[in-house]
Design an enzyme around this catalytic site. Structure first.
Site, PDB file in Angstrom:
ATOM      1  N   HIS A  72      85.063 -21.904  38.182  1.00 37.48           N
ATOM      2  CA  HIS A  72      84.264 -20.956  37.388  1.00 37.48           C
ATOM      3  C   HIS A  72      83.697 -21.673  36.160  1.00 37.48           C
ATOM      4  CE1 HIS A  72      85.674 -16.730  38.849  1.00 37.48           C
ATOM      5  NE2 HIS A  72      85.471 -17.578  39.862  1.00 37.48           N
ATOM      6  N   TYR A 200      85.585  -9.558  30.909  1.00 33.72           N
ATOM      7  CA  TYR A 200      86.515  -8.994  29.913  1.00 33.72           C
ATOM      8  C   TYR A 200      85.790  -7.846  29.215  1.00 33.72           C
ATOM      9  CZ  TYR A 200      89.533 -13.159  30.264  1.00 33.72           C
ATOM     10  OH  TYR A 200      90.381 -14.152  30.712  1.00 33.72           O
ATOM     11  N   PRO A 292      98.295 -12.084  27.794  1.00 33.16           N
ATOM     12  CA  PRO A 292      97.505 -12.735  28.846  1.00 33.16           C
ATOM     13  C   PRO A 292      95.990 -12.705  28.601  1.00 33.16           C
ATOM     14  CG  PRO A 292      98.508 -10.708  29.652  1.00 33.16           C
ATOM     15  CD  PRO A 292      99.057 -10.939  28.297  1.00 33.16           C
ATOM     16  N   LYS A 296      96.392 -18.021  28.894  1.00 35.12           N
ATOM     17  CA  LYS A 296      97.038 -19.230  28.402  1.00 35.12           C
ATOM     18  C   LYS A 296      98.473 -19.421  28.883  1.00 35.12           C
ATOM     19  CE  LYS A 296      93.688 -20.973  26.420  1.00 35.12           C
ATOM     20  NZ  LYS A 296      93.139 -21.376  27.703  1.00 35.12           N
ATOM     21  N   TYR A 384      89.176 -21.577  25.769  1.00 34.91           N
ATOM     22  CA  TYR A 384      89.442 -20.949  27.059  1.00 34.91           C
ATOM     23  C   TYR A 384      89.639 -22.012  28.154  1.00 34.91           C
ATOM     24  CZ  TYR A 384      89.273 -17.306  30.662  1.00 34.91           C
ATOM     25  OH  TYR A 384      89.600 -16.448  31.702  1.00 34.91           O
TER      26      TYR A 384
HETATM   27  P1  FAS Z   1     108.783 -17.799  34.590  1.00 35.30           P
HETATM   28  O1  FAS Z   1     109.306 -16.580  33.888  1.00 35.30           O
HETATM   29  O2  FAS Z   1     107.611 -17.687  35.484  1.00 35.30           O
HETATM   30  O3  FAS Z   1     109.945 -18.440  35.488  1.00 35.30           O
HETATM   31  C1  FAS Z   1     111.274 -18.497  35.002  1.00 35.30           C
HETATM   32  C2  FAS Z   1     112.199 -18.551  36.210  1.00 35.30           C
HETATM   33  O4  FAS Z   1     113.544 -18.661  35.736  1.00 35.30           O
HETATM   34  C3  FAS Z   1     112.127 -17.275  37.043  1.00 35.30           C
HETATM   35  O5  FAS Z   1     111.955 -17.591  38.403  1.00 35.30           O
HETATM   36  C4  FAS Z   1     113.470 -16.593  36.785  1.00 35.30           C
HETATM   37  O6  FAS Z   1     113.956 -15.891  37.918  1.00 35.30           O
HETATM   38  C5  FAS Z   1     114.369 -17.774  36.464  1.00 35.30           C
HETATM   39  N1  FAS Z   1     115.511 -17.414  35.628  1.00 35.30           N
HETATM   40  C6  FAS Z   1     115.544 -16.565  34.580  1.00 35.30           C
HETATM   41  N2  FAS Z   1     116.790 -16.502  34.078  1.00 35.30           N
HETATM   42  C7  FAS Z   1     117.575 -17.334  34.826  1.00 35.30           C
HETATM   43  C8  FAS Z   1     118.946 -17.685  34.814  1.00 35.30           C
HETATM   44  N3  FAS Z   1     119.769 -17.160  33.910  1.00 35.30           N
HETATM   45  N4  FAS Z   1     119.396 -18.556  35.742  1.00 35.30           N
HETATM   46  C9  FAS Z   1     118.545 -19.100  36.652  1.00 35.30           C
HETATM   47  N5  FAS Z   1     117.226 -18.798  36.727  1.00 35.30           N
HETATM   48  C10 FAS Z   1     116.764 -17.926  35.814  1.00 35.30           C
HETATM   49  N6  FAS Z   1      99.911 -15.857  32.247  1.00 35.30           N
HETATM   50  C11 FAS Z   1      98.576 -16.037  32.405  1.00 35.30           C
HETATM   51  O7  FAS Z   1      98.094 -17.133  32.122  1.00 35.30           O
HETATM   52  N7  FAS Z   1      97.789 -15.018  32.889  1.00 35.30           N
HETATM   53  C12 FAS Z   1      98.317 -13.793  33.241  1.00 35.30           C
HETATM   54  O8  FAS Z   1      97.604 -12.899  33.674  1.00 35.30           O
HETATM   55  C13 FAS Z   1      99.693 -13.559  33.101  1.00 35.30           C
HETATM   56  N8  FAS Z   1     100.267 -12.362  33.462  1.00 35.30           N
HETATM   57  C14 FAS Z   1     101.621 -12.189  33.299  1.00 35.30           C
HETATM   58  C15 FAS Z   1     102.260 -10.975  33.664  1.00 35.30           C
HETATM   59  C16 FAS Z   1     103.645 -10.808  33.472  1.00 35.30           C
HETATM   60  C17 FAS Z   1     104.307  -9.508  33.871  1.00 35.30           C
HETATM   61  C18 FAS Z   1     104.421 -11.846  32.922  1.00 35.30           C
HETATM   62  C19 FAS Z   1     105.912 -11.673  32.687  1.00 35.30           C
HETATM   63  C20 FAS Z   1     103.807 -13.051  32.570  1.00 35.30           C
HETATM   64  C21 FAS Z   1     102.407 -13.225  32.765  1.00 35.30           C
HETATM   65  N9  FAS Z   1     101.774 -14.434  32.441  1.00 35.30           N
HETATM   66  C22 FAS Z   1     100.451 -14.641  32.588  1.00 35.30           C
HETATM   67  C23 FAS Z   1     102.521 -15.522  31.926  1.00 35.30           C
HETATM   68  C24 FAS Z   1     103.191 -16.209  33.084  1.00 35.30           C
HETATM   69  O9  FAS Z   1     102.214 -16.638  33.976  1.00 35.30           O
HETATM   70  C25 FAS Z   1     104.038 -17.305  32.519  1.00 35.30           C
HETATM   71  O10 FAS Z   1     103.336 -18.045  31.546  1.00 35.30           O
HETATM   72  C26 FAS Z   1     104.556 -18.232  33.580  1.00 35.30           C
HETATM   73  O11 FAS Z   1     105.226 -17.455  34.533  1.00 35.30           O
HETATM   74  C27 FAS Z   1     105.475 -19.228  32.884  1.00 35.30           C
HETATM   75  O12 FAS Z   1     106.194 -19.867  33.848  1.00 35.30           O
HETATM   76  P2  FAS Z   1     107.736 -20.265  33.571  1.00 35.30           P
HETATM   77  O13 FAS Z   1     107.840 -20.879  32.230  1.00 35.30           O
HETATM   78  O14 FAS Z   1     108.153 -21.002  34.785  1.00 35.30           O
HETATM   79  O15 FAS Z   1     108.524 -18.880  33.455  1.00 35.30           O
HETATM   80  C1  PHB Z   2      94.349 -12.852  36.267  1.00 33.69           C
HETATM   81  O1  PHB Z   2      93.490 -13.115  37.144  1.00 33.69           O
HETATM   82  O2  PHB Z   2      95.496 -12.407  36.554  1.00 33.69           O
HETATM   83  C2  PHB Z   2      94.012 -13.061  34.815  1.00 33.69           C
HETATM   84  C3  PHB Z   2      92.875 -13.771  34.496  1.00 33.69           C
HETATM   85  C4  PHB Z   2      92.561 -13.973  33.157  1.00 33.69           C
HETATM   86  C5  PHB Z   2      93.375 -13.435  32.172  1.00 33.69           C
HETATM   87  C6  PHB Z   2      94.519 -12.717  32.503  1.00 33.69           C
HETATM   88  C7  PHB Z   2      94.841 -12.524  33.837  1.00 33.69           C
HETATM   89  O3  PHB Z   2      93.059 -13.612  30.868  1.00 33.69           O
END
Ligand code: FAS
Ligand code: PHB
Length: 390
Positions: A72, A200, A292, A296, A384
């Site tokens: 994109h 957005y 989000p 980032k 971005y």
């Molecule tokens: P994660 O949370 O992904 O992974 C951590 C892992 O550790 C999990 O698998 C968990 O099960 C495990 N864990 C936890 N406790 C543990 C324990 N005690 N023992 C063993 N394992 C354990 N980012 C974006 O850029 N765009 C988005 O749209 C976006 N939407 C999101 C929506 C939600 C609901 C959430 C929660 C996050 C969102 N994020 C988004 C951010 C997300 O993408 C995170 O930045 C990304 O998952 C980070 O990855 P990790 O650091 O690996 O953490």
């Molecule tokens: C998504 O595609 O999940 C998404 C993209 C951009 C954002 C947040 C979420 O800023």
């Protein structure tokens, strides 16, 4: 059991770190609380910065990303009945790749399995010990038995609710937080997106985002109340609310359908400082959270892992401690720039309950500046697509 680096968490941070360290000849064991399917079932990020793509290429797991990812060259911002395109190419000469976090995680899982590296899924009661000395140990239960994993370093990649950050002695950690008074309802649907690029939306009813995972799978979000429960958001309610926030052009292209995933995410900004405690190093959501709005979260996690993998490789290959000693400061510089950008995008595009007239006018002025100033658009674009690594 013994390994060089015990990685807590098999999300993108833990898996990417494991893959990069494997390519540097460093042995790791990953302990994950849930099953692989549970980890893959969490629908999260969708946009990869160029720097993240380069790190995934360095990990040698970018094949499907390049085949299926969508490049994109801009995004659109819709507000006040207008739409303004932020042209990444013209403004900063870079682009982003739309490729879901689920797919990044799947590719990393497949690579780790193919390499025969050890991942313990459904590891229970993980606890961290001795990381203030030179012989840290991780204890956990698996298959009804107690296990002990001796290691040289522990990488806390277990997300915001993980055990790693909670294991840091009280007083050794400083946290900074902002909780936003709203959440996002997210829907995944197997229908074509309304546009070729992300839109957005700042609407008087609240924020909306039109995103995608492919040409046949779309991802939509609408701002919702913190009191909302996902059960109260039927598909019909979601589509009606989204339609009320989109302009005629997007509504004419919107193809609705049954949601294949629906969830509510709260929005918060959070940073824990520092990221290192002796032989324990935090990375990804274990150390920071961003709303989000700036896309980032996943990219910041990949940024931490890029620094951490190099620092650990330098230590194990040459006994060079410099990367480990500077890890926290280098990450925090990028973390705070991403926190600022994510906060700014959130303030720009959401309707805050109870905002006074001053706050409303400031947001309007911010939008006017963005829509009218190339310099302002350039600043949004450079943040971005991802700031350069130092
Ligand atoms: P994660 O949370 O992904 O992974 C951590 C892992 O550790 C999990 O698998 C968990 O099960 C495990 N864990 C936890 N406790 C543990 C324990 N005690 N023992 C063993 N394992 C354990 N980012 C974006 O850029 N765009 C988005 O749209 C976006 N939407 C999101 C929506 C939600 C609901 C959430 C929660 C996050 C969102 N994020 C988004 C951010 C997300 O993408 C995170 O930045 C990304 O998952 C980070 O990855 P990790 O650091 O690996 O953490
Ligand atoms: C998504 O595609 O999940 C998404 C993209 C951009 C954002 C947040 C979420 O800023």
């Amino acid at each position: 059991m013994r390994t060089q680096v015990a990685i807590i968490g098999a999300g993108p941070s833990g898996l990417l770190l494991g893959q990069l360290l494997a390519r540097a000849g460093v042995d790791t064991v990953i302990l994950e609380r849930h099953t692989p399917d549970y980890v893959l079932g969490r629908i999260r990020a969708g946009v990869l910065e160029q720097g993240t793509v380069e790190t995934i290429e360095e990990a040698n797991v970018a094949g499907r990303l390049h085949r299926e990812g969508l490049v994109h060259h801009g995004i659109e911002i819709a507000a006040r009945g207008e739409r303004h395109r932020i042209d990444f190419n013209a403004l900063v000469g870079k682009s982003v790749v739309v490729y879901g976090q689920t797919e990044v995680t799947r590719d990393l899982m497949d690579a780790r399995r193919a390499a025969g590296a050890k991942t313990v899924y459904e590891a229970e009661d993980v606890s961290l010990h001795g990381f203030d000395g030179n012989a840290p140990v991780v204890r956990y239960r698996h298959g009804g038995l107690d296990h002990e994993l001796a290691c040289d370093y522990i990488a806390g990649c277990d997300g915001y609710h993980g055990v790693s950050r909670q294991s840091v002695p009280a007083g050794a950690l400083t946290t900074h937080e902002r909780v936003y008074p709203f959440g996002w309802v997210g829907v995944l649907v197997d229908q074509p997106p309304v546009s070729d690029e992300l839109i957005y939306v700042n609407h008087e009813r609240g924020f909306a985002l039109c995103s995608m995972r492919s040409h046949t799978r779309s991802r939509y979000y609408v701002q919702c109340s913190l009191d909302d429960r996902v059960e109260s958001w039927t598909d019909d309610r979601f589509w009606a609310e989204l339609r009320s926030r989109l302009d005629d052009r997007a509504n004419a292209k919107l193809v609705t359908g049954p949601s294949i995933e629906k969830s509510i995410a709260p929005l918060r900004s959070f940073v824990a400082e520092p990221l290192r405690f002796g032989r324990l190093l935090l990375a990804g959501d274990a150390a920071h959270i961003v709303p989000p709005t700036g896309a980032k979260g996943l990219n910041l996690a990949a940024s931490d892992v890029r620094y951490l993998s190099r620092a650990l490789a330098d230590w194990f290959r040459r006994g060079d401690p410099k990367g480990l000693d500077t890890y926290s400061a280098r990450c925090l510089k990028r973390i705070w720039l991403a926190e600022r950008f994510s906060w700014w995008m959130t303030m720009l595009l959401h309707r805050f309950p109870g905002t006074d007239s001053f706050g409303t006018r400031i947001q309007e002025a911010d939008l006017t500046l963005l829509f009218g100033s190339r310099a302002s658009q350039q600043s949004l674009a450079e943040n971005y697509v991802g700031l350069p690594f130092d």
